[in-house]
Every structure is written in C-alpha cells, then in structure tokens.
Scaffold this active site. Structure first.
Site, PDB file in Angstrom:
ATOM      1  CB  CYS A 477      -0.914  -0.006   1.217  1.00  0.00           C
ATOM      2  SG  CYS A 477      -2.067   1.383   1.198  1.00  0.00           S
ATOM      3  CG  ASP A 478       2.562   2.798  -3.768  1.00  0.00           C
ATOM      4  OD1 ASP A 478       3.409   1.978  -3.380  1.00  0.00           O
ATOM      5  OD2 ASP A 478       2.307   3.027  -4.953  1.00  0.00           O
ATOM      6  N   PRO A 479       0.397   4.502  -0.249  1.00  0.00           N
ATOM      7  CG  PRO A 479      -1.856   5.081  -0.613  1.00  0.00           C
ATOM      8  CD  PRO A 479      -0.813   4.070  -0.984  1.00  0.00           C
TER       9      PRO A 479
END
Ligand code: CEZ
Length: 792
Positions: A477-479
């Site tokens: 999950c990048d963010p």
C-alpha cells in the site's frame, strides 16, 4: 447498449451519453493513447520520460497516470465537425464538441483499432484510430458517406487538439510542402544543464493529410471565436481563414469542401503526432503517404497491418468456453491483451515500481516467458548486496527514480519468489536459478538462487524484536506512509506475506534440489505464521499493522479502517490461519468488505486523516486505497480463496471484476469490459451513490493475478515440475467448461464435465485414464485431448 461483436473482436457501445467515460486504449512500446467514446483523448510518448503532443488548455502538471481522469469541454480530443453547406447545420463526430444526438452512433473498441460510426441527417461519418508498431503517431481514417438520395454539399473539418504547449515558446502554421500543420514549442526549463536534453526533444506537433485541404486554421482563439467550441465562429465562413498561432494556443484544424452524389463516399487519412523538426515530418510524409512497398501499399496501410500483427502476438495461453459468455469474452480477448500491454511497456515508465515490474512480468510468463526471465535478472541485478530490493527498477540509462520511488517501501523482496513461481510453473526453467548476476553496489556475481536467499534473509532481518516486519513509509500500500516512518511501526500484511514468500521459496528450492533452502525457509515460514497469530490476530480477523506508537490498527475497536483485506488474503495463502480462523476471517470479509462490485480494500473508509496511518486515509473515502474495490487486492483475496478451496466464493468475487451483463451494473460502473480497471469505487455502505464507478485506469497489477486465479484456481491447469496439474474448481452451477491450454509448446484441449458416476476427479488423456492428476511427459508441438470428469 453494449455488446461484443459476433466475431468477438470488438465491444460496441451505441450511445455516447449512457457511459460517457467508456473508453479503449492502444499502445506501442513508445506511446499509448486512451480515448473515450466522445472523442476525448489522453496520449503520451516516451523521450525517454513520458511527454505530450496534445496538451490541455493550460499548464499541466507532470504526473503518473491517474484514475478517474476528468473530462471537460476543452479536454484534448480528436473530432470532426460536419457542416451541411446548404442548411448551415453542423454536428460533430464522434460526439463532442457539438454534442448533437446522432440518429445512430457506434463506438467499437477493438484490440488493434478503435472505431466510431455516426449517422446524422443521412451523412455517415466513420472514424478509426490505429498506431504503428514502432513510431510515435496516431493513424486516423475518416470516411464520409452520403446515405441520402440527393446530392449533398458538405464541409468537414478534422479537429485535433494541440493545446497549451509551453510557456516559453509556442506557435503553429500550415506548411504547404508538407500538406499539413506544424506546431512548435520549447519544453519549459530553467537549468542550463537541461538544455542538452531538451534540445533533442520532439517538441513539434504535426497533423499531416493525404488530401489537400480547402482551408485550415491553426489559431485556437480564432477558430473558436465567440461561438465556443460547440459552435465555432470559424465555421460560419465559407472557408477557414488560414490563420497561424504566434505565441498563441495552436489547434490543428483543416477543412474539406466536398460534393457527394447520392450514395457516394470520400475517405481521408491523417497522421497526428510529435516530431523533432520539419525534416522528420517530411520523412514521415514520404514514408506513410508517398512511397509504396512491393505490394503497392503505402507506409500508412502497411503500418496498420504491422500493428495488428504486433497486438496479435499478445495471446494468452487459455481459450475458454464456459456457461458465462461475458467471462469467455474477457478471458479470451481482453485480459491477455491488458497483461501484454503491461509486460511490453512496463506501464510506459522508465522506472517501474519494483513490485509492479515483477508482477507485470509474472503476467508475461503466460505470454512471452523469455521476457519475464530477462526481467527477473534485470531486477536482481539492481539488488543491494544487503539483500534489499530497490524502490524502482531503472530501465533506461537516463532514467531517474521518480514519484513514489523516492519513498522507501519494505515489501519489494517478497514479490521475487511469488512472481518467479508462475514463471517456473509455466516453463519449468529452473536453470534461471543458476544464472550469475551482480548487484547494484557490487560487481561480485552470485547465482539467482543466492540472490533470492539474500532477499529472503533481508526480510527476516528487517524486523522488530517481536519478529514483525518494519513498514517504514509503505508496503504494497503505497500511501500507507506514516505507520512506521519513525522506524518502529510494523506491517501486519507484510509479516504474513513474508511467510507466504518463504513457503513459495521453500517449494522452489525443494523442486530445484536444494533441500537446505527448503528446510531453512519452511522453518522461517512457520515461525512467522506463529508470530502473526500471536500479535496480529484480533479475534475474528488479522490486524493490518502496529504503529510507531505501538497501536494495533485494522482491528475491531477501530471505527474507520476496522478491517483490511490484504492481511486476510495472505493469511489464507501463508497458512497462518487454521480452519477456525479461516472461517472467521472469511465471514468477516463477507460481512464487512463484500459489495455488489467486489471486495473492498478496507472498511469503513476513512473520512479524516489518521496521522499514525498516513495519506491513504486522506484519499476520498471509497476511492483508491481508501476502501475502493481495489482490484489488485481483490485479486489476491480471490487467489487465496482458490488456494483454500473456497471455489464458490472465489468465483462470485472473480465475476464481479467484470462489468455486466445487467444493464444497471454496466451503467453504474460506466466502463466497457475491455479491461479491468485498477478500482471500482467502494465505501458501498457509506456512499452507495458512487460505489461501483470505474476508475478507468488500465494500469494495474490486477491482471496477472486474475490470470493466475483462472489458471491455478478456476480451471486448475497449473504447471508443475512434472507436467500439468489438473485440479479444476468450477462453481456449483457449471456442468462443464472447456479450455484450450497452451503449455510448454503443446496444446491441450481440455473438456471438464461434472459426472455423477465419479467420486474423485478423473483425468483421461487421449482416451486413457491417467493415474493421479498430473499429466506427465507433455511433448512440445503435440496436441492432446483431455477429458476431466469431476464429481458433482
Ligand atoms: O499505485 C499503485 C502502485 O503502482 O498502488 C498500489 C501499489 O501496490 C502499486 O504498486 C497500492 O498502493 O501513490 C499513490 O497514492 C497512488 O495511488 C499509487 O499508490 C497507485 C496509483 O494508482 C498508480 O497507478
């Protein structure tokens, strides 16, 4: 409203307003174009970083491809205005900018072309778009047919948006010798060091025509005048004024006055794209419009054919026939195409995210495995000697790590064995493990096997005292960037995912004859699963992580973000969840995350910033990682369900990735079933009005996982070191299915039938029942008839 054509080569839409964002995309290795049914287009090309030649009306930010691209009146587009010279009436094809409802309208998205057919007042306009295989340009055909029984006097005006090219320098004019419009600009820059780069850019935008026009206009303001784009002032005059643009926004419009007898037609061709200078444009004109090859074709026609051939190389390795024709259409035609796009272009970036690069190449294992093989070696050659995989794989000597690759994420290593497994299943090429590869920070070469061991050990090392994996500023999950930026926070998902990766790596090691690798990592997997159960099990599901301040999150006491899908999926995959936990977490997912459009990534969606989780909580609730049906994550879950034999639930969710067949569902999603988008809006329980809406973003790691779900799960035709393992998991209400499976050079025609007389699965090859469920000794270039009898 929408249907596949009889030959299944196109999906057609018959209204420009019911799914106003319905779209298709074409690409080659240097560019891509995403066009919607109304004629709006987003195109970009590589030089080597993504650049534009058809710009927005004001300065655009440079960014990666975004979901839910907004369209607006002056959005870049490709249109044709048509004026009846007798009545003065105008309309435009395909729909924008005039927005007059046509008597008949068809938007047809194909694999190597996109077409429109619009009939208004007995004038038929057909438009088609293709790309060449190598060059950066759009190849357009426009045909006008008089369907009436009288002679018609018309003007048609092809309109190509050039837009706001540059704040330093922009202009445009018609060039007689080229029979076309050339617009020029200088890409804005400020550092003198950049001059050496920008001086080679293709900063010109041109429109070439195969027929000499009656008139043209290159000045956008003059063209539009006070009438506005939907009724441009320039169309009032008999001929366009022939204006130029001098530090004014250019446009590329031409005029053709024509008289068509009843039933007569006139065809035009145009080329639109970027170029470095006029010499290059003249070369393009010569090649595409003037010179002919031995077959008497010009370059334009030859390029169209070559492009069709290029796209046709992107075939998957299953062709299916099931009781669900929509599934068949997507799986046989669109899914492999989307996977091929990812594998061939790496999403048109020069620095793909490491996990994307590996997963996109996992997909390529089904299409062109030698490309996948090379990619694994490229990725490993950029590994650090510490075992860490970098954030982003550099694919071009001038590439720089951009955007998200400047943020440290801790999950990249796990994708190595997970993705390589598919490559090995498909090819049985265990020799890849013996390849000698260096590092990014050392010239020392070691085998792929040892590189992989290092990556696995790095994951073991980057843990806290409890044995949980640090998250730093993000994982898959990048963010999720503020859980662990202080150096303490851990990822529940990543911890569980390492257990799965260790198991997969242990399997690979065992198969390759490295018992010590198998033993080491089997042991690590078990230990990791135990740690996950000790610290992450919340009673009914697994927590998502523990923050820098030691707060467990993604748990029942959370009001928002109570449950996340990823830890649940991977706990099914890793074996962390025993029978009881499996049942509990599957029930929790069903109750809290499942929607008519698929399974959400988390719920409830965050409505406010949570500073110990990060910017994921600031995204609009129900969009992207904040609780959308994020198909990539949904696909992990479906894959996990197949792994534990939950075939009904798996199929139900798999089917929800594809819009239709119900009209209501199609309208809500707003997308044609020609690709799987990165998400459908979620927050179904919070914002039902928008739930289900497609992001229309076709860049997504979803597709290889869906393909894996089909191959390893639904149809159970997974490669194995000894051959092809046959373990279908057809849903209850299917009595049969057939699959043509291409496998290691052979073709297997597999018929699967439910049969009341069998108690366990029976596999018959060319009329002979085989022992067990692995078809062995498969020879390349041989066809096999396989009958699979399945118990009811
Ligand atoms: O990018 C994807 C990444 O390409 O998001 C996934 C991740 O696993 C993929 O590798 C989940 O986070 O930075 C952002 O906020 C963006 O939203 C990206 O996370 C996202 C974009 O949709 C790019 O397509």
């Amino acid at each position: 409203m929408i249907k596949a054509t009889e030959d299944n080569q196109y999906v057609e839409l018959t209204s420009p307003t019911s799914l106003p964002k319905a779209s298709g995309f074409l690409w080659n290795e240097k560019m891509m174009i995403h066009v919607n049914c109304r004629g709006y287009a987003v195109a970009q090309f590589m030089q080597p970083e993504p650049a534009k030649y058809s710009y927005a009306p004001n300065l655009e930010a440079k960014t990666f491809m975004q979901p839910e691209q907004p369209y607006y009146a002056h959005h870049p587009g490709r249109f044709v205005y048509i004026k009846d010279e007798v009545s003065g009436e105008i309309f435009s094809a395909p729909y924008e900018p005039v927005r007059k409802h046509a008597d008949s309208y068809t938007f047809a998205v194909g694999k190597h072309d996109i077409q429109w057919k619009v009939i208004q007042d007995d004038i038929c306009i057909e438009m088609s778009l293709r790309l060449p295989k190598e060059d950066v340009m759009e190849l357009w055909r426009v045909k006008v047919t008089n369907l009436s029984s009288r002679k018609r006097k018309l003007s048609i005006y092809p309109y190509y948006t050039v837009g706001y090219m540059s704040w330093m320098n922009q202009s445009g004019r018609y060039v007689e010798d080229l029979q076309g419009i050339v617009c020029s600009a200088v890409t804005p820059y400020q550092k003198y060091q950049d001059y050496s780069k920008i001086k080679n850019y293709r900063d010109k935008t041109y429109l070439l025509a195969d027929h000499q026009p009656t008139g043209w206009e290159v000045n956008h303001e003059t063209f539009e005048g006070e009438g506005g784009l939907h009724n441009p002032s320039a169309l009032q005059s008999e001929t366009l004024a022939g204006g130029d643009a001098r530090y004014e926004t250019p446009v590329a419009t031409l005029q053709y006055r024509l008289e068509l007898e009843a039933g007569a037609e006139q065809a035009y061709r145009f080329i639109f794209g970027p170029a470095h200078d006029e010499t290059e444009i003249e070369g393009i004109r010569q090649h595409y419009f003037v010179k002919q090859n031995e077959e008497g074709q010009d370059g334009f026609t030859a390029a169209e054919q070559e492009y069709a051939g290029y796209i046709a190389e992107g075939q998957g390795n299953i062709q299916i026939e099931t009781p669900d024709s929509w599934l068949d259409n997507v799986v046989n035609h669109w899914l492999p195409r989307q996977m091929y796009y990812h594998g061939k272009t790496n999403r048109l970036t020069t620095d793909p995210q490491t996990r994307n690069y590996l997963q996109d190449n996992m997909g390529m294992s089904y299409i062109q495995p030698q490309i996948a093989r090379a990619a694994f070696l490229t990725a490993l050659s950029q590994q650090h000697i510490s075992g860490a995989m970098p954030d982003g794989i550099i694919l071009h000597p001038d590439a720089e790590l951009k955007y998200i690759n400047q943020v440290p994420h801790t999950d990249h290593c796990i994708w190595l064995p997970v993705c390589m497994k598919t490559y090995l299943d498909e090819t049985n090429d265990y020799s890849i493990l013996e390849e000698q590869v260096a590092f990014t920070d050392s010239e020392q070469k070691i085998s792929v096997l040892e590189h992989m061991n290092l990556a696995m050990r790095w994951l073991i090392h980057e843990r806290d005292a409890r044995g949980l994996n640090y998250i730093n500023q993000g994982d898959w999950c990048d963010p999720m960037n503020m859980v662990g930026y202080k150096g303490k926070g851990v990822s529940g998902w990543l911890t569980i995912a390492t257990a799965y990766a260790f198991n997969v790596w242990a399997d690979i090691g065992e198969q390759a004859g490295h018992a010590e690798v198998a033993a080491e990592f089997r042991q690590e997997a078990n230990q990791t699963n135990a740690v996950a159960n000790e610290y992450l099990w919340d009673g009914d599901w697994y927590a998502r992580g523990i923050t820098d301040d030691n707060v467990v999150f993604g748990v029942s006491k959370d009001v928002e973000g109570r449950i996340y899908i990823n830890p649940q999926s991977w706990a099914l995959m890793s074996g962390a969840a025993d029978q009881e936990k499996q049942e509990k977490l599957i029930r929790a997912v069903e109750e809290q995350l499942e929607t008519p459009y698929g399974v959400e990534k988390l719920a409830p969606s965050f409505t406010a910033m949570r500073e110990d989780v990060g910017r994921v909580t600031q995204k609009h609730p129900g969009s992207a990682e904040n609780g959308a049906v994020y198909n990539h994550a949904a696909a992990f879950y479906i894959y996990a369900l197949y792994l534990v034999g939950e075939k009904e639930k798996a199929y139900r969710l798999l089917r929800k990735m594809i819009p239709g067949p119900d009209a209501e569902d199609i309208l809500q999603r707003g997308q044609l079933p020609v690709f799987i988008p990165n998400y459908y809006r979620g927050a179904y329980r919070q914002f039902p009005r928008t739930a289900g809406r497609s992001s229309h973003l076709f860049n997504t790691g979803t597709v290889p996982w869906v393909y894996r779900c089909l191959i390893d799960g639904l149809f159970g035709l997974q490669g194995h070191a000894q051959g092809l393992q046959v373990r279908p998991q057809l849903p209850e209400d299917w009595n049969e299915a057939s699959v043509t499976r291409l496998f290691r050079g052979a073709e297997l025609n597999v018929n699967m039938k439910k049969d009341a007389t069998v108690r366990t699965i029976e596999v018959h090859v060319d009329g002979q029942r085989i022992a067990g469920d692995i078809i062995k000794n498969i020879q390349a270039d041989v066809k096999y008839e396989v009958l699979v009898k399945l118990p009811l």
